[in-house]
Design a protein around this motif. Structure first.
Motif, short mmCIF file in Angstrom:
data_model
loop_
_atom_site.label_atom_id
_atom_site.label_comp_id
_atom_site.label_asym_id
_atom_site.label_seq_id
_atom_site.Cartn_x
_atom_site.Cartn_y
_atom_site.Cartn_z
N VAL A 147 30.72 26.09 30.20
CA VAL A 147 29.31 25.97 30.61
C VAL A 147 28.89 27.34 31.10
CG1 VAL A 147 27.63 24.68 31.95
CG2 VAL A 147 29.84 23.65 31.40
N PHE A 148 27.93 27.93 30.40
CA PHE A 148 27.56 29.31 30.69
C PHE A 148 26.23 29.32 31.45
CE2 PHE A 148 29.48 33.25 28.97
CZ PHE A 148 28.78 34.14 29.77
N CYS A 149 26.30 29.53 32.77
CA CYS A 149 25.10 29.55 33.59
C CYS A 149 24.55 30.97 33.57
CB CYS A 149 25.41 29.11 35.01
SG CYS A 149 26.09 27.45 35.09
N ALA A 150 23.64 31.21 32.65
CA ALA A 150 23.07 32.55 32.48
C ALA A 150 21.89 32.41 31.52
CB ALA A 150 24.13 33.50 31.92
N LEU A 165 33.25 15.86 37.24
CA LEU A 165 32.94 15.85 35.81
C LEU A 165 33.60 17.02 35.09
CD1 LEU A 165 31.23 13.91 34.21
CD2 LEU A 165 29.22 15.31 34.69
N LYS A 166 33.59 18.15 35.77
CA LYS A 166 34.19 19.36 35.20
C LYS A 166 35.69 19.14 34.92
CE LYS A 166 35.35 22.76 37.78
NZ LYS A 166 35.54 23.94 38.60
N GLN A 167 36.35 18.51 35.87
CA GLN A 167 37.79 18.25 35.69
C GLN A 167 38.02 17.23 34.58
OE1 GLN A 167 38.53 17.24 39.74
NE2 GLN A 167 38.95 19.36 40.35
N GLU A 168 37.22 16.17 34.58
CA GLU A 168 37.38 15.12 33.56
C GLU A 168 37.19 15.69 32.15
OE1 GLU A 168 35.61 11.58 36.37
OE2 GLU A 168 34.50 12.12 34.56
N LYS A 169 36.24 16.59 32.02
CA LYS A 169 35.90 17.09 30.69
C LYS A 169 36.62 18.39 30.34
CE LYS A 169 31.59 14.74 30.17
NZ LYS A 169 30.59 14.52 29.15
N LYS A 170 37.52 18.83 31.19
CA LYS A 170 38.23 20.10 30.99
C LYS A 170 37.23 21.22 30.71
CE LYS A 170 42.69 18.50 29.50
NZ LYS A 170 43.45 18.05 28.40
N MET A 178 28.91 10.36 47.00
CA MET A 178 29.35 11.66 46.48
C MET A 178 28.12 12.55 46.24
SD MET A 178 31.69 12.34 43.11
CE MET A 178 33.07 11.28 43.43
N ASN A 179 28.14 13.78 46.80
CA ASN A 179 26.97 14.64 46.56
C ASN A 179 27.05 15.29 45.17
OD1 ASN A 179 28.59 16.92 46.68
ND2 ASN A 179 28.24 17.21 48.88
N LEU A 180 25.96 15.98 44.84
CA LEU A 180 25.84 16.54 43.49
C LEU A 180 26.97 17.54 43.17
CD1 LEU A 180 24.07 16.41 41.02
CD2 LEU A 180 22.57 18.12 42.04
N THR A 181 27.30 18.35 44.15
CA THR A 181 28.36 19.35 43.95
C THR A 181 29.68 18.65 43.61
OG1 THR A 181 27.26 20.77 45.51
CG2 THR A 181 29.54 21.31 45.01
N SER A 223 23.77 18.90 32.12
CA SER A 223 24.37 19.61 31.00
C SER A 223 25.81 19.14 30.77
CB SER A 223 24.34 21.12 31.30
OG SER A 223 25.09 21.83 30.38
N LEU A 224 26.57 19.05 31.86
CA LEU A 224 27.96 18.61 31.76
C LEU A 224 28.05 17.15 31.33
CD1 LEU A 224 29.93 20.01 34.83
CD2 LEU A 224 30.75 19.93 32.49
N LYS A 225 27.21 16.33 31.91
CA LYS A 225 27.26 14.88 31.64
C LYS A 225 26.92 14.59 30.17
CE LYS A 225 25.45 10.68 33.88
NZ LYS A 225 26.39 9.81 33.34
#
Ligand code: SF4
Length: 303
Positions: A55-58, A10-15, A1-4, A273-275
């Protein structure tokens, strides 16, 4: 599985929901649920009902605003060092001093400020709605910070006196744009329309066909019949402009116009960050309550 793929899983698992500013790296924009400028992303953050994590990428002040507007959600800034130098230019002492000197002047602050500054103003604004926010006051003299170029632009548009606080606050990235570069580009692309951000200097605004925030630039480019555009803002916006307008050409007005703070967020850092659910953005409740009022008043102004 690639990083994307790992990030998406992870995004789905963590809502979680990923918000990315227009100046983020292309790969961050591509993985985000929403892309936009600060006002668009603040609205998205407020409207977000399902997500438990944002998660605010800014940069710091945008994530702070999301935390202020969403006190029940966990807001993450993937890179601690992603700070906006312009926001750091306006200190609490500077605001207090200006208020003492001009006790009857309302205080309007650009969202590019820290939460403690927002807590001390009457209302916030973004580059997309600054003219409307200033026009919502009867007062003719208004304290405005921290971007002096934006203050000058809004003063021109509204005919009001805007007293800049601090005296010369600026965005180091937008300061890089110079009209001579536009002249050279215009020789190469004589039919190109010049779009410039109001954080640029007045000299840059004078050579522009259109002055506006990044969201307004995106709208303008999509609706315009022109096929070529010279763009006077951080180069990250070109990714979105090209994606939304594959039949049009976009040239950044100065190739090195990169905001290093915006580029600190990488896919690796987003994944970490997500993990690890870091770095959680926290604003002291008393400050958040006052800053929230300033942001909410901004949303009440029709723009
Ligand atoms: S582009 Fe300028 S105003 Fe925006 S985050 Fe970077 S330094 Fe701050």
């Amino acid at each position: 599985m690639n990083l994307t793929d790992k990030i998406v899983k992870l995004k789905q698992e963590k809502k979680a929901v990923i918000l990315a500013h227009n100046y983020q790296r292309p790969e961050i924009q591509d993985i985000a649920d929403y892309i936009g400028d600060s006002i668009e992303l603040s609205r998205k953050a407020m409207q977000e009902k399902e997500a438990e994590i944002i998660v605010f990428c800014a940069v710091d002040f945008m994530a702070e605003s999301a935390a202020i507007l969403n006190p029940t959600k966990k807001v993450l800034l993937p890179t601690l060092g992603a700070r906006c130098p312009m926001a750091q230019m306006l200190t609490d002492e500077e605001i207090k001093r200006a208020k003492t000197q001009h006790p009857n002047a309302p205080v309007v602050l650009y969202v590019n400020t820290l939460a403690s500054a927002k807590a001390q103003c009457d209302v916030c604004c973004t580059s997309a709605n600054a003219v409307e926010v200033i026009n919502s006051f009867d007062a003719e003299t208004i304290l405005f910070g921290p971007d002096r170029n934006l203050a000058e632009y809004v003063a021109e548009k509204t005919g009001k006196t805007l007293i800049p606080i601090p005296e010369y606050g600026f965005c180091p990235t937008h300061l890089l744009f110079q009209p001579e570069d536009v002249t050279v580009l215009k020789l190469q692309h004589p039919n190109a329309v010049v779009m410039v951000h109001p954080e640029c200097s007045s000299e840059m605004r004078r050579v522009a066909d259109f002055v506006g925030s990044t969201s307004k630039m995106c709208r303008y480019a999509s609706e315009s019949k022109a096929k070529e555009f010279i763009v006077g803002t951080e180069e990250g916006i070109l990714h979105r402009l090209r994606k939304e307008n594959p039949d049009k050409k976009f040239y950044v007005a100065y190739g090195d116009a990169v905001c290093p703070n915006m580029k600190l967020t990488t896919l690796d850092r987003l994944y970490a960050s997500l993990k690890e659910e870091k770095y959680v953005v926290k604003v002291p409740e008393n400050t958040a309550r006052k800053a929230r009022k300033s942001l909410e008043r901004m949303f009440q102004v029709k723009a």
